[in-house]
Design a protein around this motif. Sequence first.
Motif, short mmCIF file in Angstrom:
data_model
loop_
_atom_site.label_atom_id
_atom_site.label_comp_id
_atom_site.label_asym_id
_atom_site.label_seq_id
_atom_site.Cartn_x
_atom_site.Cartn_y
_atom_site.Cartn_z
N ASP A 272 -18.45 -17.97 91.11
CA ASP A 272 -18.83 -19.42 90.41
C ASP A 272 -20.26 -19.50 90.40
O ASP A 272 -21.19 -20.32 89.86
CB ASP A 272 -18.06 -20.14 90.31
CG ASP A 272 -16.23 -19.31 89.91
OD1 ASP A 272 -16.03 -19.36 89.08
OD2 ASP A 272 -15.51 -19.73 90.93
N LEU A 273 -20.43 -19.21 91.77
CA LEU A 273 -21.56 -20.52 92.36
C LEU A 273 -22.55 -19.35 91.67
O LEU A 273 -23.88 -20.36 91.32
CB LEU A 273 -21.84 -19.91 94.24
CG LEU A 273 -23.39 -20.73 94.43
CD1 LEU A 273 -23.33 -21.57 93.78
CD2 LEU A 273 -23.23 -20.21 96.32
N ALA A 274 -22.90 -17.94 92.40
CA ALA A 274 -23.64 -17.01 91.45
C ALA A 274 -24.12 -17.35 90.27
O ALA A 274 -24.97 -16.76 89.55
CB ALA A 274 -23.31 -15.62 91.97
N VAL A 275 -23.34 -17.44 89.10
CA VAL A 275 -23.13 -17.97 88.05
C VAL A 275 -23.86 -19.14 87.59
O VAL A 275 -24.90 -18.49 86.58
CB VAL A 275 -21.76 -17.73 87.05
CG1 VAL A 275 -22.10 -18.55 85.31
CG2 VAL A 275 -21.34 -16.78 87.42
N GLU A 276 -23.75 -19.88 88.79
CA GLU A 276 -24.79 -21.08 88.29
C GLU A 276 -26.21 -21.22 88.25
O GLU A 276 -26.74 -21.28 87.55
CB GLU A 276 -24.03 -22.48 89.10
CG GLU A 276 -24.73 -23.86 89.00
CD GLU A 276 -24.68 -24.01 87.23
OE1 GLU A 276 -25.63 -24.99 87.31
OE2 GLU A 276 -23.40 -23.77 86.68
N LEU A 277 -26.39 -20.43 90.02
CA LEU A 277 -28.25 -19.87 90.18
C LEU A 277 -28.61 -19.28 89.39
O LEU A 277 -29.28 -19.33 88.67
CB LEU A 277 -27.44 -19.16 91.83
CG LEU A 277 -26.71 -20.36 92.72
CD1 LEU A 277 -27.20 -19.61 93.68
CD2 LEU A 277 -27.89 -21.69 92.47
N LEU A 278 -27.89 -18.52 88.97
CA LEU A 278 -28.48 -17.28 87.81
C LEU A 278 -28.58 -18.31 86.08
O LEU A 278 -29.97 -17.53 85.80
CB LEU A 278 -27.78 -15.88 87.12
CG LEU A 278 -27.34 -15.01 88.21
CD1 LEU A 278 -26.49 -13.54 88.24
CD2 LEU A 278 -28.94 -14.26 89.33
N ALA A 279 -27.53 -18.22 86.21
CA ALA A 279 -27.84 -19.89 84.50
C ALA A 279 -29.13 -20.56 84.67
O ALA A 279 -29.57 -20.82 83.36
CB ALA A 279 -26.34 -20.38 83.99
N ARG A 280 -28.91 -21.28 85.85
CA ARG A 280 -30.21 -21.91 86.01
C ARG A 280 -31.78 -21.78 85.86
O ARG A 280 -32.82 -21.91 85.48
CB ARG A 280 -30.12 -22.57 87.53
CG ARG A 280 -29.11 -23.87 87.89
CD ARG A 280 -29.19 -24.60 88.85
NE ARG A 280 -28.04 -25.31 88.04
CZ ARG A 280 -28.01 -26.93 89.57
NH1 ARG A 280 -28.95 -27.22 90.37
NH2 ARG A 280 -26.55 -27.46 89.22
N ALA A 281 -31.80 -20.42 85.99
CA ALA A 281 -33.35 -19.39 86.43
C ALA A 281 -33.11 -17.93 84.95
O ALA A 281 -34.24 -18.37 84.69
CB ALA A 281 -33.61 -18.41 87.59
N CYS A 282 -32.09 -17.98 85.00
CA CYS A 282 -32.19 -16.56 83.95
C CYS A 282 -31.42 -17.02 82.12
O CYS A 282 -31.50 -15.95 81.54
CB CYS A 282 -31.51 -15.58 84.14
SG CYS A 282 -31.94 -14.83 86.08
N GLY A 283 -31.24 -17.95 82.55
CA GLY A 283 -30.85 -18.43 80.98
C GLY A 283 -29.02 -17.84 81.50
O GLY A 283 -28.20 -17.04 82.33
N ARG A 284 -28.05 -18.57 80.44
CA ARG A 284 -26.71 -18.82 80.82
C ARG A 284 -26.18 -16.77 79.80
O ARG A 284 -25.34 -16.39 81.00
CB ARG A 284 -26.16 -19.83 79.27
CG ARG A 284 -24.47 -19.93 79.85
CD ARG A 284 -23.87 -20.80 80.92
NE ARG A 284 -22.59 -21.15 80.73
CZ ARG A 284 -22.37 -22.13 82.52
NH1 ARG A 284 -22.50 -21.39 83.58
NH2 ARG A 284 -20.45 -21.63 82.58
N THR A 285 -26.69 -16.37 79.13
CA THR A 285 -25.96 -15.63 78.74
C THR A 285 -26.90 -14.22 79.31
O THR A 285 -25.22 -13.93 79.86
CB THR A 285 -27.30 -14.87 77.48
OG1 THR A 285 -27.24 -15.47 76.51
CG2 THR A 285 -26.64 -13.10 76.74
N ARG A 286 -27.55 -14.94 80.71
CA ARG A 286 -27.18 -13.42 81.25
C ARG A 286 -26.80 -13.64 82.60
O ARG A 286 -26.06 -12.63 83.23
CB ARG A 286 -29.19 -14.00 82.14
CG ARG A 286 -29.42 -12.20 82.90
CD ARG A 286 -31.18 -11.63 83.41
NE ARG A 286 -30.96 -10.71 82.11
CZ ARG A 286 -30.68 -9.81 81.81
NH1 ARG A 286 -29.73 -9.39 82.25
NH2 ARG A 286 -30.76 -9.11 80.38
#
Length: 332
Positions: free
Chosen positions: A179-193
């Motif tokens: 869940d944390l990885a998804v949130e960090l990735l979403a902030r920089a790479c977008g929700r889809t990625r």
Amino acid sequence: MHTDAVSPDLRFLLLPLPGFAMLPFGSFLDKLRFAGDEEDYSRQRYCAWTILGQQAGHVESSSGAAVRVEVTPADIRYRDYDYLVLFGGRSASATEALAPTYRKLLRDAAAQGVKLVSIDNACFLLAACGLLSGHKVAVHWRHEVEFRASYPRIPVVSEQLYCIDGARISCAGGLAAIDLAVELLARACGRTRALKGLADMLVDEPRSSLHQLKSRETPGPGGRQVDRAIALMREWMASDRTIDQLAGQVDISRRQFDRLFRASHGVTAREYWAEMRLRHVEWRLLNSSHSLALIADEIGVADTSYLAKLVRKRFGMTPAALRRRGVQARET
């Protein structure tokens, strides 16, 4: 280690500490892997990761499986990375004791603008290194009392999977690492990625930081009033609150309070709370090297000799003997 010519959106240094838990490490890393490229080739195109270690070689996890170190502090510039993610293990005190070894590494990374992420008990190491001052922290529920007693000036956010507080980020561990990885990735790479690969991991959807675990909410035999009372007992373990105050907090009379506990657990509310405290002491003696005085503080007992008598009466041995049993169990 990252070798692709494409410049990633995010760069992670992953620092598994000795005795780290494999579940959150593998969960976090595999989420990065799925988000790393368009397919499933494990290429580090959109995010990159590097395994950092204090020295070359391998780091052994709590399960005995080892992870190979790719770089040491002498090999890198911290400013080239966005996050340094520390993975702790099952023993908070053992992780905390690593402070003299890791203090310079962590302070150098923070000084160069890298955001520090603690997963599982790694928050104890950051706290011991003085790197959580002015920040809130999410702690695994099993270690919340221990953390509060050791670091009373650091605010703990109760029952959160993770906490993003500026340049300090913390995660309770386990599958919450996804869940944390998804949130960090979403902030920089977008929700889809960020969501890419969840189906492959057999995960329905990412959970918010405030997600409440159903496994801790399933009504027990005493119903929701007893469940709420037990949750408060755990939260107030070190306080001088009384059973009457507990009963009032869940809006029930003292007589009915004890009646519900006897019906559901076979003991009075007072007896249940006393047993909870002694079970906490037992777990801490078996799994930490902290002093009996510190453990006594965690359950609100001022006299260690009195606590020693309670331990001897309940478990048939002294606190020292109980601790030796835990050491012997870990060595076999």
